[in-house]
Scaffold this motif. Structure first.
Motif, short mmCIF file in Angstrom:
data_model
loop_
_atom_site.label_atom_id
_atom_site.label_comp_id
_atom_site.label_asym_id
_atom_site.label_seq_id
_atom_site.Cartn_x
_atom_site.Cartn_y
_atom_site.Cartn_z
N LEU A 13 50.26 -61.32 -19.81
CA LEU A 13 51.13 -60.35 -20.80
C LEU A 13 50.37 -59.00 -20.87
N LEU A 14 49.05 -59.01 -21.09
CA LEU A 14 48.55 -57.61 -21.22
C LEU A 14 48.71 -56.83 -20.01
N ASN A 15 48.81 -57.53 -18.91
CA ASN A 15 49.13 -56.63 -17.50
C ASN A 15 50.59 -56.15 -17.37
N GLU A 16 51.52 -56.51 -18.37
CA GLU A 16 52.65 -55.95 -18.14
C GLU A 16 52.81 -54.64 -19.03
N LYS A 69 58.87 -56.55 -2.95
CA LYS A 69 60.02 -56.29 -3.49
C LYS A 69 61.03 -55.69 -2.28
N GLN A 102 57.89 -62.40 -8.09
CA GLN A 102 56.73 -61.27 -7.93
C GLN A 102 55.60 -62.05 -8.51
N ILE A 103 55.77 -62.53 -9.52
CA ILE A 103 54.53 -63.09 -10.49
C ILE A 103 54.08 -64.39 -9.72
N THR A 135 51.16 -62.38 -7.98
CA THR A 135 50.21 -62.64 -9.19
C THR A 135 49.66 -63.70 -9.02
N LEU A 174 35.13 -53.15 -8.94
CA LEU A 174 35.89 -52.58 -10.38
C LEU A 174 34.89 -52.27 -11.28
N ASP A 217 38.92 -50.15 -15.15
CA ASP A 217 40.02 -50.87 -14.43
C ASP A 217 40.49 -52.00 -15.25
N TYR A 258 52.80 -56.27 -3.71
CA TYR A 258 53.97 -56.02 -4.60
C TYR A 258 55.25 -55.28 -3.95
N SER A 305 49.43 -51.66 -14.87
CA SER A 305 50.14 -52.76 -14.37
C SER A 305 50.74 -52.07 -13.00
N LYS A 306 50.70 -52.97 -11.98
CA LYS A 306 51.36 -52.57 -10.66
C LYS A 306 52.91 -53.28 -10.56
N LEU A 307 53.10 -54.00 -11.62
CA LEU A 307 54.35 -54.52 -11.58
C LEU A 307 55.59 -53.91 -11.98
N ASP A 308 56.83 -54.14 -11.34
CA ASP A 308 58.08 -53.69 -12.04
C ASP A 308 57.86 -53.41 -13.44
N LEU A 328 43.28 -59.75 -11.58
CA LEU A 328 44.77 -59.09 -11.75
C LEU A 328 44.43 -57.53 -11.22
N ALA A 329 43.56 -56.67 -11.47
CA ALA A 329 43.49 -55.50 -11.09
C ALA A 329 43.06 -55.59 -9.69
N LEU A 382 51.77 -59.77 -28.05
CA LEU A 382 50.40 -59.25 -28.27
C LEU A 382 50.02 -58.68 -29.53
N GLN A 386 60.05 -56.57 -22.56
CA GLN A 386 58.83 -55.79 -23.00
C GLN A 386 58.94 -55.93 -24.62
N ILE A 415 57.07 -59.03 -25.25
CA ILE A 415 55.69 -59.09 -24.85
C ILE A 415 54.82 -58.37 -25.79
N ASN A 472 59.69 -54.30 -16.93
CA ASN A 472 60.36 -55.28 -17.43
C ASN A 472 61.74 -54.68 -18.32
N LYS A 506 61.21 -59.99 -10.39
CA LYS A 506 60.07 -59.87 -11.26
C LYS A 506 59.36 -61.25 -11.33
N ILE A 552 44.34 -57.20 -7.39
CA ILE A 552 45.43 -57.46 -6.35
C ILE A 552 45.96 -56.21 -5.62
N ASP A 553 46.14 -56.28 -4.30
CA ASP A 553 46.66 -55.01 -3.70
C ASP A 553 48.08 -54.77 -4.01
N SER A 554 48.22 -53.71 -4.46
CA SER A 554 49.74 -53.35 -4.93
C SER A 554 50.52 -53.19 -3.75
#
Lengths: 317, 320
Positions: free
Chosen positions: B117-120, B216, B225-226, B230, A13, A17, B212, A23-26, B204-205, A40, A33, A36, A28, B222, B207-209
């Motif tokens: 949290l930052l990842n969100e 899904k 998934q974590i 994650t 990386l 990165d 996810y 984020s690759k997540l869904d 975290l970066a 932060l 959100q 969060i 919120n 959500k 992790i293969d998307s």
């Protein structure tokens, strides 16, 4: 063995990165959100505000601090605190000592680390494993403070400026970080130079080092910050306070507040502080800012290359 | 013989093929410039890390400065007996371990949560700003950071000014046994939580998307998934750092504790390292200080080797 740490997927990386990866997540729900972002933002605020407060105090008169200790902007603006610390000979002298140690020390650190790392990256050399273990063992077991103290005493290094440089000439961790990087450079790049009859020194200097600028910057900054923030070497091995490095003098001023009278040309001594518009709290605050500013100036580089270093080595405490 | 005449043919030098059919002596001779490059570094290690090993014998001697280490008489385990039977030693060990465990229990999860949290966060400038701010204290020395903390809690710090302004009595937190360990743990978290998150963010970066996407499709919400993607993704690095921190349990953080320590809080805050410093350097009781330091060094070595073995058994990447 050591190679394994360098091969982790983390290594591939870039710092982008990590600093700005998305984020690759869904997504919120909006309220989640919101929470969060508030947490932060709060974490940023509790980190930042204490420093802003110190800055404001350093530029204010004492009576204003007494009225509003949580100020975030200077009131009754004054530079008296800074005038006071810039008249403190001990502080300026220690600043000079630490600048010298940081520049000279980092140069020597890089010289010894790079040559050692290059040699140890050549795995075909007989005795390679033994040499590598000689570098790794000190990470597992150290002789301790007192044997070191007696050694330095016998070498006549106590109270010498070189005690701030020589005992920490090479850090095993940095050497292995650099060695793994050199090791990952394809051998074929060196071959053409070798055909032309280049010596090992030449190969290192004109092939390897130019390809290794990021790792050299990273390791160099690890060393430089280490020198700048070094407190213990001074505490343990330098009893003569005219030879103290910066952090030792900072500690005297910020935490003990007992050295401001020494070498101060200012006619107002601490006992006379009532005559000043600033009080010890303002002067301590100014000293803290004085210590933060150099780090702040180089912070963009520090952030970039330290993050890189973390990913090169996977682990750095 | 000059360098050119021993050059291996192209493609041979440094390759395993070159090893075959060559005597060890010629391989050593061929590598002589490599040895010359490594030599200065090895000399440094010989002088500054291996030579002090000899000084460890002080722990088993009655050290006389005039006669030197060699001529001082051997006394066996006298200093270790004195150490283990002293009143001070159990307290030191207890303080060291308790402060380390507090750090582990309260400090270890914070960077992980912060990274999650930052990842969100989707807004890049917000994420970068928070990171830039929270990484910063990592680069300050403990002297400076402790100064910022004293500005709050010191005898004439903000909290006491607010108390006096409001008509209350001053409280001196720096000499209060009840809050000393709390101050240590909280300030350590404040200084390092941002920086500590980087390594988790990197994981975290990585992790293969597609994982996810797959989750899904299986209908995972959500939180699932974590839980299923994650956390398993960052588990190796969590395990590694946890073992490392556990292995360093006798390192309670000299650099930080020294800044806050004073005689009023020795009962709860004096750790092995601070004691060795006072005993050895300030009081020149070299034998006892060396013995305590050696005890710590040996336990530390056993712990780090054990940690490495455990990490390897778990099937994660080990340290060596």
């Amino acid at each position: 063995m050591v190679e394994q740490t360098a091969n982790s997927n983390v290594e591939q990386l870039t710092e982008k990165d990590v600093l700005a990866g998305t984020s690759k997540l869904d997504a919120n729900p909006w309220w989640a959100q919101g929470i969060i972002y508030i947490i932060l933002l709060g974490s940023g605020v509790i980190t930042l505000l204490p420093m802003v407060n110190v800055w404001a105090i350093s530029l204010s008169e004492a009576h204003e601090v007494f009225k509003d200790p949580m100020m975030l902007w200077p009131k009754s603006f004054t530079l008296e605190s800074y005038k006071y610390i810039f008249n403190t000979q001990v502080l300026l002298k220690s600043f000079g000592i630490t600048v010298f140690v940081t520049v000279m020390g980092t140069f020597l650190n890089l010289l010894f680390t790079a040559t050692g790392a290059y040699g140890l990256s050549k795995t075909h050399v007989p005795g390679h494993k033994i040499m590598l273990w000689l570098i790794i063992i000190p990470m597992l077991f150290g002789a301790g403070l007192i044997p070191m103290y007696i050694l330095l005493k016998n070498l006549g290094l106590l109270n010498s400026i070189w005690v701030l440089i020589l005992p920490k000439l090479v850090a095993s961790f940095n050497l292995i970080l650099m060695r793994n990087f050199f090791w990952s450079i394809p051998e074929s790049l060196e071959e053409s130079a070798r055909i032309d009859g280049a010596s090992e020194f030449r190969v290192l200097w004109s092939i390897i080092l130019p390809l290794s600028k990021p790792v050299i910057a990273t390791v160099g900054l690890f060393y430089a910050v280490g020198h700048w923030n070094d407190f213990f070497t001074g505490l343990f091995f330098i009893s003569d306070n005219s030879k103290w490095p910066l952090q030792m003098v900072l500690r005297s001023i910020i935490i003990d507040f007992n050295m401001l009278n020494m070498g101060t040309q200012n006619t107002n001594t601490l006992n006379d502080a009532s005559k000043l518009v600033v009080q010890p709290e303002n002067i301590k605050a100014a000293t803290i800012i004085f210590a933060i500013v150099p780090i702040l100036i180089v912070y963009p580089f520090l952030q970039k290359y330290f993050v890189k270093g973390i990913m090169l080595g996977s682990v750095k405490g | 013989m000059n360098a050119d005449s021993v050059q291996a043919p192209p493609g041979m030098s440094g390759q395993p093929i070159g090893k075959k059919g060559k005597s060890l002596r010629s391989r050593i001779w061929k590598s002589r410039y490599i040895y010359i490059l490594v030599l200065p570094t090895l000399i440094y290690f010989a002088i500054f890390t291996y030579a002090p090993f000899y000084g460890i014998t002080i722990a088993f001697k009655d050290f006389k400065i005039m006669s030197g280490i060699l001529d001082s008489p051997w006394v066996g385990f006298k200093h270790f007996e004195a150490m283990f039977t002293s009143e001070k030693f159990p307290d030191l060990l207890k303080n060291t371990v308790i402060i380390s465990l507090y750090r582990l229990v309260f400090g270890f999860p914070v960077p992980i949560l912060f990274a999650l949290l930052l990842n969100e966060v989707r807004s890049l400038w917000f994420k970068r700003s928070i990171q830039t701010i929270t990484y910063f204290p990592h680069f300050l020395s403990w002297v400076v950071f402790a100064g910022i903390i004293y500005n709050f809690i010191g005898p004439s710090g903000i909290i006491n000014l607010l108390l006096t302004n409001a008509g209350f009595e001053k409280i001196n937190m720096t000499t209060n046994e009840d809050v000393f360990r709390t101050i240590i743990v909280v300030t350590a978290i404040l200084k390092e939580f941002g920086w500590g998150a980087i390594i988790y963010l990197a994981a975290l970066a990585g992790i293969d998307s597609q994982l996810y996407e797959a989750a899904k499709i299986d209908g995972a919400g959500k939180l699932r998934q974590i839980w299923h993607v994650t956390l398993p993704g960052i588990r190796p690095i969590i395990a590694l750092l946890f073992c490392l921190q556990l292995a360093g349990i006798l390192d309670a953080g000299f650099d930080q504790i020294f800044m806050f320590l004073n005689p009023a809080v020795y009962d709860v805050g004096d750790i092995i390292d601070t004691y060795v410093y006072r005993l050895g350097i300030l009081q020149s009781q070299f034998e006892m200080a060396t013995a305590v330091g050696l005890f710590k060094g040996i336990i530390g070595m056993i712990l780090i080797i054990t940690a490495n073995t455990i990490i390897r058994r778990l099937g994660e990447k080990s340290l060596w």
